[in-house]
Design an enzyme around this catalytic site. Structure first.
Site, PDB file in Angstrom:
ATOM      1  CG  ASP A   1      -1.962   1.077   1.236  1.00 37.17           C
ATOM      2  OD1 ASP A   1      -2.958   1.014   0.485  1.00 37.17           O
ATOM      3  OD2 ASP A   1      -1.747   2.025   2.009  1.00 37.17           O
ATOM      4  CG  HIS A  49      -5.527  -2.902  -0.735  1.00 30.49           C
ATOM      5  ND1 HIS A  49      -4.810  -2.347  -1.782  1.00 30.49           N
ATOM      6  CD2 HIS A  49      -5.098  -2.256   0.396  1.00 30.49           C
ATOM      7  CE1 HIS A  49      -3.996  -1.429  -1.315  1.00 30.49           C
ATOM      8  NE2 HIS A  49      -4.144  -1.351   0.008  1.00 30.49           N
TER       9      HIS A  49
END
Length: 330
Positions: free
Chosen positions: A108, A306
């Site tokens: 991320d 994610h």
């Protein structure tokens, strides 16, 4: 108290000095140094399933709390969270650990932090692994101008995070509930079906949490693990974490000398096939042959969202270790 056979018993918590503060980190194992950099809104704990696996494979795995998170320093100034400061932190951590070099891996927001660490300090970072967010060199127009044009009448979440105090006012009255909704909204088993309203766009006069769908936790996250994340942010607040978003224009200015530059070191990319990040940034992934000429593997994990290293730890660990084992050892 963990037993001697518990992998957590072998983990060592430390605070090390960096310019302007201290960084908290957790290390496990001996061998070549592998620095693990988390994203938003997480902590070193997001690497809890990688630390013992990398240690068992013969590496000194170190997961840090990025400044503004957990037990690391939390400067008051917004510009203290610029990319140059975070790269400086990573470099200082490597030196404080007595290492000559390290492999840096980020997820991320940790991915661009890792990428820029490799780009700006090739003397210290011998290879770079990027999870969920591909490498995209500095370039183009000012970032907030781009983000401001995304979404039509709705507001893109990066723009929503820009104003100090605004997102904090949404999140901090119910940190645990907000984190649960955010984690679930980007996890493969709990995200909204394709075609429904995106988690990343805020309607006028509304909050981001209005996009959250239900209260079911993703399979990778237990109630106790969510408590661990929530307790850290309830203690620290969210301002330090959100200040990363508030430096995107400053980073664009700071990194002008590296405009369009490729990262030459050996690299790896891992992403989730269901992650919005890999969809939005598909062109950046396609460009890796040019922007990451040392790329030694690129993997999109089917059915994964994610939070790749938490959703699919065994698969991610195997890919990381295979890549690490193939790197030259100085």
């Amino acid at each position: 108290m963990p037993s001697a056979h518990d992998p957590a018993a072998q983990q060592r918590h430390r605070l090390v000095d960096v310019p302007g503060g201290r960084i908290h980190l957790v290390e496990q194992g001996e061998g070549p140094l592998v620095l693990l950099v988390h994203g938003f809104p997480e902590s070193w704990y997001s690497w809890r399933r990688q630390l013992p696996a990398l240690a068992a494979a013969g590496y000194r795995a170190v997961a840090l709390d990025v400044r503004g998170y957990g037990r690391s320093c939390k400067p008051a100034a917004v510009d203290a969270y610029r990319m140059l400061a975070l790269v400086s932190d990573n470099a200082a951590v490597v030196r404080a650990l007595g290492a000559e070099s390290a492999v840096v891996i980020g997820h991320d927001w940790g991915s661009p932090i890792a990428a820029n660490s490799a780009l700006l300090r090739p003397d210290l970072f011998s290879a770079v692994g990027l999870l969920s967010v591909p490498y995209s060199p500095r370039g183009g127009p000012r970032p907030t101008s781009v983000f401001g044009a995304v979404g039509g009448e709705d507001e893109f979440y990066v723009s929503y995070f820009q104003q100090p105090g605004r997102a904090e006012a949404e999140i901090e009255p119910d940190v645990r509930g907000w984190l649960a909704g955010f984690y679930a909204g980007l996890s493969a088993d709990t995200m909204a079906p394709a075609g429904e309203a995106s988690l990343f766009f805020v309607p006028p006069g509304r909050a981001l949490r209005d996009r959250f769908d239900g209260a079911t936790l993703p399979a990778w996250l237990s109630e106790a693990e969510l408590d661990g994340y929530a307790q850290e942010f309830e203690r620290t607040g969210l301002t330090g974490a959100l200040n990363r978003y508030r430096n995107v224009d400053r980073d664009w200015e700071d990194l002008a000398a590296w405009d369009g530059m490729a990262i030459a070191q050996p690299s790896l990319f891992l992403g989730g096939a269901l992650d919005a990040s890999t969809g939005w940034m598909a062109a950046a992934i396609d460009a890796h042959a040019t922007t990451l000429p040392g790329l030694r593997g690129s993997h999109l994990l089917d059915g994964c969202g994610h939070w790749v290293q938490q959703e699919r730890p065994d698969e991610v660990n195997a890919l990381l270790i295979d890549w690490l084992d193939g790197l030259p050892r100085g």
